[in-house]
Design a protein around this motif. Sequence first.
Motif, PDB file in Angstrom:
ATOM      1  N   PRO A   1      13.998  -2.236  -3.240  1.00 44.66           N
ATOM      2  CA  PRO A   1      14.689  -1.230  -4.044  1.00 44.66           C
ATOM      3  C   PRO A   1      13.748  -0.232  -4.707  1.00 44.66           C
ATOM      4  N   VAL A   2      12.486  -0.625  -4.915  1.00 46.02           N
ATOM      5  CA  VAL A   2      11.522   0.288  -5.525  1.00 46.02           C
ATOM      6  C   VAL A   2      11.296   1.500  -4.625  1.00 46.02           C
ATOM      7  N   ILE A   3      11.328   1.286  -3.304  1.00 48.42           N
ATOM      8  CA  ILE A   3      11.135   2.387  -2.356  1.00 48.42           C
ATOM      9  C   ILE A   3      12.174   3.479  -2.601  1.00 48.42           C
ATOM     10  N   GLY A   4      13.443   3.071  -2.675  1.00 46.74           N
ATOM     11  CA  GLY A   4      14.506   4.051  -2.899  1.00 46.74           C
ATOM     12  C   GLY A   4      14.449   4.660  -4.281  1.00 46.74           C
TER      13      GLY A   4
ATOM     14  N   GLU B   1       0.820  -1.211   0.000  1.00 48.14           N
ATOM     15  CA  GLU B   1       0.000   0.000   0.000  1.00 48.14           C
ATOM     16  C   GLU B   1       0.857   1.264   0.000  1.00 48.14           C
ATOM     17  N   SER B   2       1.918   1.280   0.824  1.00 47.06           N
ATOM     18  CA  SER B   2       2.730   2.499   0.912  1.00 47.06           C
ATOM     19  C   SER B   2       3.503   2.757  -0.379  1.00 47.06           C
ATOM     20  N   VAL B   3       4.009   1.704  -1.012  1.00 41.35           N
ATOM     21  CA  VAL B   3       4.703   1.881  -2.291  1.00 41.35           C
ATOM     22  C   VAL B   3       3.707   2.263  -3.381  1.00 41.35           C
ATOM     23  N   GLY B   4       2.521   1.668  -3.351  1.00 40.05           N
ATOM     24  CA  GLY B   4       1.481   2.036  -4.305  1.00 40.05           C
ATOM     25  C   GLY B   4       1.119   3.506  -4.199  1.00 40.05           C
ATOM     26  N   GLU B   5       1.028   3.995  -2.977  1.00 37.41           N
ATOM     27  CA  GLU B   5       0.717   5.415  -2.763  1.00 37.41           C
ATOM     28  C   GLU B   5       1.793   6.316  -3.362  1.00 37.41           C
ATOM     29  N   LYS B   6       3.056   5.876  -3.268  1.00 40.42           N
ATOM     30  CA  LYS B   6       4.158   6.658  -3.843  1.00 40.42           C
ATOM     31  C   LYS B   6       4.142   6.623  -5.375  1.00 40.42           C
TER      32      LYS B   6
END
Length: 423
Positions: A299-302, A77-82
């Motif tokens: 790694p997608v987060i960064g 959810e948090s990565v989707g939001e980004k």
Amino acid sequence: MNPTSLDYARNLDKNDDLASYREDFYLRENTIYMDGNSLGLLSKRAEKTLLDLLDSWKTLGIDGWTEGDNPWFYLSESVGEKMAPLVGGMKNEVIATGSTTTNLHQLAATFYKPSGNKTKILADELNFPSDIYALKSQLSLKGYDQVEHLVRVKSRDGRFLAEDDIIEAMTDDIALIVLPSILYRSGQILDMKRLSAAANEKGIPIGFDLCHSAGAIEHSLHDWGVDFAFWCTYKHLNGGPGSVGGLFVHEKNFENAPGLAGWFGSKKESQFDMDHEMDPASDAGAYQIGTPHVLSLAPVIGALKLFEEVGIKQVREKSLQLTSYLLELIRKELDGQGFIIGSPVDETRGGHILLEHKEAARICSALKEDGVIPDFRAPNGVRLAPVALYNSFEDVWHTVQKLKNIMDEKRYEKFENKRGVVA
């Protein structure tokens, strides 16, 4: 100043607001990477978040699901939001999950509801094969003939699609439409707004494969009325090989139960109730199937932090400048060498340029030997993708100069004209 001079390219780099971001990426010495539309490069920030998530496993064990800087239970959810701003979705309409093809299977299983005369799926003959395989599979699962019920819009020239032809094919027997946002060979951008409006008017669910557009161009999926979309994160988004994909479902469709149900599609607060009656999430989270692939999300987060800083508008502006410069040099330096520009020359092109040549595979091999990493696409395509976050105008200049020398000296002739295992 002469556009074909090295000084001209260096001057463009001096005035580039994004030039400093090149330092964020691991670039091989003496190599020019022009294949970011196949696999983006590793950034230092992506490396850091990968190591951070690995450390959370090491130090927290099972408590990593709910503790630490990026709790795993809420990671999709948090990565989707980004990712939502990059595709023009509301934050509850985007989820980071699965892969391109598994997400397409989920979305087709959800939105393909044949009934009466409405039994066919509309696609196109230039789409990436994996999408076609998935759509054929979905037809078979519903008991329909793959040939008769998969309608593929023809290209008039083998390179591009005409939106008029696609809209004309939206007949009364079409139950679902799946199209690419950008054609993977030519780089043509389809008019998603126009196509979605036409599909909506006819009451046909429409979705797009954003693999070659996510992280490369701006989108407004919510405002355009797109029903669904799916994409990978390892190309322009630089998430790494096999990094977790993304999907978008317009909030108008949230009442549609997921076609493929799985535990992680449950509401977070009831997921661990262990009830055999699923209580699906009331947003895009419902379309998850399995446990998040935490280390492939890490790694997608960064990687997304760079897009948060820069914004997709600036990325697109520089991308257009890079490909415009590439086109200008190709016309001036490679005239008479047998190349045909197979991409749109206006702003309906995405983030790469396709050069067609009968010796394309040999030319790609010669470029790699000369320190340029291109991408070959059978039967005759050389794709060059100067990426805004890590390629320079000088990279573009050197690429064309090396290509010119290869052609002038016919150095490609020592290679076989066939692709490698991975083109």
